[in-house]
Design a protein around this motif. Structure first.
Motif: not given
Length: 455
Positions: A75, A78, A81-82, A106-107, A110, A114-117, A143
């Motif tokens: 987490r 991510l 990265y954000q 990073i991918k 995600a 189950d996280t949208r990038l 993805l």
């Protein structure tokens, strides 16, 4: 302190230890201070390194079965990265210049969570011909919802081989490709193939990073790309390289839900010879043409299939045999010769056949070359790559013969009366008729002659 404890300690310290500057900031705090002080470019450069560093820590915890900390740092991967994306927007900086900042990691985070990038991670221009290009495409497939483009994958392989990087790396990636596209007969076969591939990395010690799993690191880290592939294809269960149900190295895999969401495949069109010259000049394309057609080659007369695969016990002898005749084969040629018995690759349009470096059908490259040079005056700069069983051909060879010129590694059709002088014998060579740019190209042309004549 054990080795794994040391690896965890040093990586945690690099990210979170308070030893930056006199203010005792850690790496995460240092970046925020740099942003506040207007050191934007430096801050963004430092910030771009943080996602991969967080992921490395996550992977090390994952490898030890500590899923609480593994998820925490996935987490954080991510989150960092954000923050990188947001900082670029806040300070009006384009992030297009950044690449290889841990996109695949990073991918993966995600995909597993189950996280949208959003952001440059989806459009980053990684260097074709290097590992990140393979990893990013595999993770894009995990993805996305599109089919696997085999033409694109082959273009990445071609660039890799052009850089003369080791082919075994492509064989490792191939396990993920096959799993992603449903190429295995069963999940059990897929998991067994992956385990064999991964454990094989323990026997190699290239100049590679910790997370690639070579050498001593093999038992410490997880193949995160394969874990993402398993999630994408719908497999569930417990396996060393799966999320979230991992297990210690050496444990048996347990499947609780079979994979059923494999990607479709956009098939790559097979390479075809150029219409005018009949050549396939690109060595990798030539090799694919050979592999495509030799696997099911059949003789003209009875239609019987002929297996050209080189026996395993012979493969280790090829390099020595080539060295004995002065053939300094490039990696692509060496791999071709180790894979196939040349004298078993068919071309029924002629009575002669490809000469094999091991050679037991008649005499092989060494003896046939020696015959031509010692008895009939062929230049020692040439290596004979085609031989014959006809008495007339070895008692008094006439006409043209196919040879490899050691000087430029090209294959030529040279005439008996000229072959004592390489410059004279090759002076008027014509592509596809009397000169081929590489041995692989020549063998592909040889196979094409067999196919053409059959029609």
């Amino acid at each position: 302190m054990s080795r794994i404890e040391y690896l965890l300690d040093i990586n945690h310290d690099m990210l979170e230890g308070r030893d930056f500057r006199q203010s005792k900031l850690n790496f995460l705090e240092l970046v925020e201070q740099q942003l506040a002080d207007g050191q934007t470019d430096l801050a963004l450069s430092n910030l771009s390194r943080q996602p991969a560093r967080c992921f490395k820590i996550a992977n090390l915890h994952w490898g030890q079965g500590d899923l609480v900390n593994a998820e925490k740092y996935l987490r954080m991967t991510l989150e960092r990265y954000q923050r990188f994306v947001a900082a670029g927007e806040e300070h009006g900086r384009s992030l297009e210049e950044y690449k290889n900042f841990g996109e695949a990691q990073i991918k993966t985070a995600a995909a597993l969570l189950d996280t949208r990038l959003e952001g440059p991670v989806l459009t980053s221009q990684v260097d074709v011909g290097y590992s990140p290009a393979f990893e990013n495409y595999l993770l894009d497939c995990c993805l996305g919802t599109f089919a696997f483009d085999m033409s694109h994958w082959q273009s990445l392989e071609d660039a890799w081989l052009k850089n003369r990087f080791p082919k075994y790396k492509l064989e490792e990636y191939a396990v993920c490709v096959k799993a992603l596209t449903g190429g295995f007969a069963s999940d059990a076969e897929m998991l067994a193939a992956h385990e064999k591939m991964w454990l094989g990395k323990a026997r190699r010690n290239p100049d590679a990073g910790l997370m690639e799993g070579y050498g001593e690191y093999n038992a410490y880290v997880i193949d995160f790309i394969f874990a993402a592939v398993l999630k994408r294809i719908g497999w569930q269960g417990t396996y060393r390289h799966s999320w979230p149900n991992t297990c210690p190295a050496g444990s048996d895999a347990v499947t609780t839900r079979a994979s059923d969401r494999h990607l479709g495949v956009i098939t790559a069109p097979p390479p075809v010879p150029d219409g005018e010259s009949g050549l396939i000049e690109n060595p990798q394309a030539a090799r694919r043409f050979i592999d495509t057609h030799v696997r099911d080659q059949r003789d003209w007369w009875e239609g019987e299939q002929v297996d050209a695969a080189r026996p395993a016990q012979e493969r280790g002898k090829v390099a020595k045999a080539l060295k004995e005749v002065g053939w300094k084969a490039d990696p692509a040629t060496l791999d071709l010769l180790r894979t196939y018995r040349m004298d078993a690759i068919l071309n029924d349009s002629t009575h002669v056949f490809l000469s094999d470096p091991i050679g037991d059908r008649y005499c092989g490259v060494k003896k046939w070359t020696g015959l031509f040079t010692e008895e009939f005056g062929m230049s020692a700069d040439f290596i004979a790559v085609v031989e014959s069983e006809e008495k007339a051909d070895y008692r008094d060879p006439q006409g043209g013969w196919y040879v490899l010129w050691i000087k430029d590694k090209r294959v030529y059709l040279v005439q008996r009366e000229d072959w004592g002088d390489p410059a004279l014998a090759t002076r008027e060579a014509r592509p596809g008729f009397s000169v081929w740019p590489s041995y692989s190209s020549f063998v592909a042309w040889w196979v094409a002659q067999h196919l053409e004549g059959k029609r």
